[in-house]
Every structure is written in C-alpha cells, then in structure tokens.
Design a protein around this motif. Sequence first.
Motif, PDB file in Angstrom:
ATOM      1  N   VAL A  21       0.902  -1.145   0.000  1.00 20.23           N
ATOM      2  CA  VAL A  21       0.000   0.000   0.000  1.00 20.23           C
ATOM      3  C   VAL A  21       0.941   1.195   0.000  1.00 20.23           C
ATOM      4  CG1 VAL A  21      -1.748   1.303   1.254  1.00 20.23           C
ATOM      5  CG2 VAL A  21      -1.806  -1.191   1.275  1.00 20.23           C
ATOM      6  N   TYR A  31      -8.051  -7.201   6.458  1.00 20.68           N
ATOM      7  CA  TYR A  31      -7.883  -5.754   6.465  1.00 20.68           C
ATOM      8  C   TYR A  31      -9.221  -5.024   6.345  1.00 20.68           C
ATOM      9  CZ  TYR A  31      -2.925  -6.516   5.836  1.00 20.68           C
ATOM     10  OH  TYR A  31      -1.625  -6.911   6.027  1.00 20.68           O
ATOM     11  N   LEU A  33     -10.521  -1.161   4.814  1.00 17.75           N
ATOM     12  CA  LEU A  33     -10.181   0.048   4.087  1.00 17.75           C
ATOM     13  C   LEU A  33     -11.230   1.086   4.416  1.00 17.75           C
ATOM     14  CD1 LEU A  33      -8.984   0.508   0.519  1.00 17.75           C
ATOM     15  CD2 LEU A  33     -11.024   1.707   1.240  1.00 17.75           C
ATOM     16  N   GLN A  35     -12.047   5.633   4.413  1.00 17.58           N
ATOM     17  CA  GLN A  35     -11.649   6.961   3.974  1.00 17.58           C
ATOM     18  C   GLN A  35     -11.939   7.934   5.106  1.00 17.58           C
ATOM     19  OE1 GLN A  35     -13.779   6.586  -0.067  1.00 17.58           O
ATOM     20  NE2 GLN A  35     -12.273   8.205  -0.325  1.00 17.58           N
ATOM     21  N   ALA A  44      -7.120   7.092   1.438  1.00 16.26           N
ATOM     22  CA  ALA A  44      -7.732   5.922   2.076  1.00 16.26           C
ATOM     23  C   ALA A  44      -6.726   5.327   3.045  1.00 16.26           C
ATOM     24  CB  ALA A  44      -8.128   4.884   1.040  1.00 16.26           C
ATOM     25  N   GLN A  45      -7.245   4.701   4.091  1.00 13.98           N
ATOM     26  CA  GLN A  45      -6.402   3.996   5.047  1.00 13.98           C
ATOM     27  C   GLN A  45      -6.718   2.515   4.959  1.00 13.98           C
ATOM     28  OE1 GLN A  45      -7.234   4.428   9.253  1.00 13.98           O
ATOM     29  NE2 GLN A  45      -5.121   3.940   9.784  1.00 13.98           N
ATOM     30  N   ILE A  46      -5.672   1.715   4.906  1.00 12.82           N
ATOM     31  CA  ILE A  46      -5.822   0.264   4.966  1.00 12.82           C
ATOM     32  C   ILE A  46      -5.138  -0.173   6.253  1.00 12.82           C
ATOM     33  CG2 ILE A  46      -5.267  -1.944   3.894  1.00 12.82           C
ATOM     34  CD1 ILE A  46      -5.401  -0.543   1.195  1.00 12.82           C
TER      35      ILE A  46
END
Length: 124
Positions: A21, A31, A33, A35, A44-46
């Motif tokens: 990522v 995971y 995901l 925003q 975006a965060q994963i």
Amino acid sequence: MPLAAQVAFGVKFTAPFPFYVGDTLMPSGSYSLTQPDDLFNKVAQIKSDDGSHSAYINISPTESLDPPRQSKVVFKKYGGTLYFDRVLLQGDTDGIAAESTKAEKKAKEMASVGEERSVTVAGQ
C-alpha cells in the motif's frame, strides 16, 4: 449511496498474499479500508484487523463500464510483487483507485507482463 460514502463506513477483505500500500509492505491477512472524513475523499487507510499494520494511500475516482457482480479489491502484480490498485463495489460503475508510487511505476517498467489479482469484499 456514493462509493466514497460506502467506503467511509469500511470495506473488509482478506489478502492471502503480502502486498504494498504505497511504500508500505502489508503481510497476508484481514484488512479494513476506510476513507477518513477530514481528507476530502483523496486518501484511504488500509489497516490490519489486529491493528499491527496500517498505511495511507492517495486515491482518485475511477470508472468501469462493466459493474462487477461482486465487490472486490484489485491488486496489480509486477514480477513477484503485488500492489493495492483499486476497489470496485457490486453493481456500481464508480470506484476508487490508488495513485501509483515511484516503486510501482519502476516495477511496471521492469516487468515483462503485469497481472491482476482480486479478492472479494467480505459482507458485501
């Protein structure tokens, strides 16, 4: 509901392989995901379900002429390395795509063939 709103609530997926990522290597695993609200839907965060791994990536809208039958997270593979690429939701022509990093662009140039792999989104 627009894709950005749906993603803001979280998209869950399991990657049976390690992947990048941005410049962060994420191990195989489960995971989420999301925003963050305060970043104008451009990031975006994963994050791993156990909280041990997390990364942010710049994103942009993408569009597909053929909406997927299942929600999925798509990865690009160059050589033996996979990169988070995009999210497509069931029945929706709009999606979000990760902006390529320098490392990914270089891997793409060096690879003789690029592939795509995808995993289905949990609970969609």
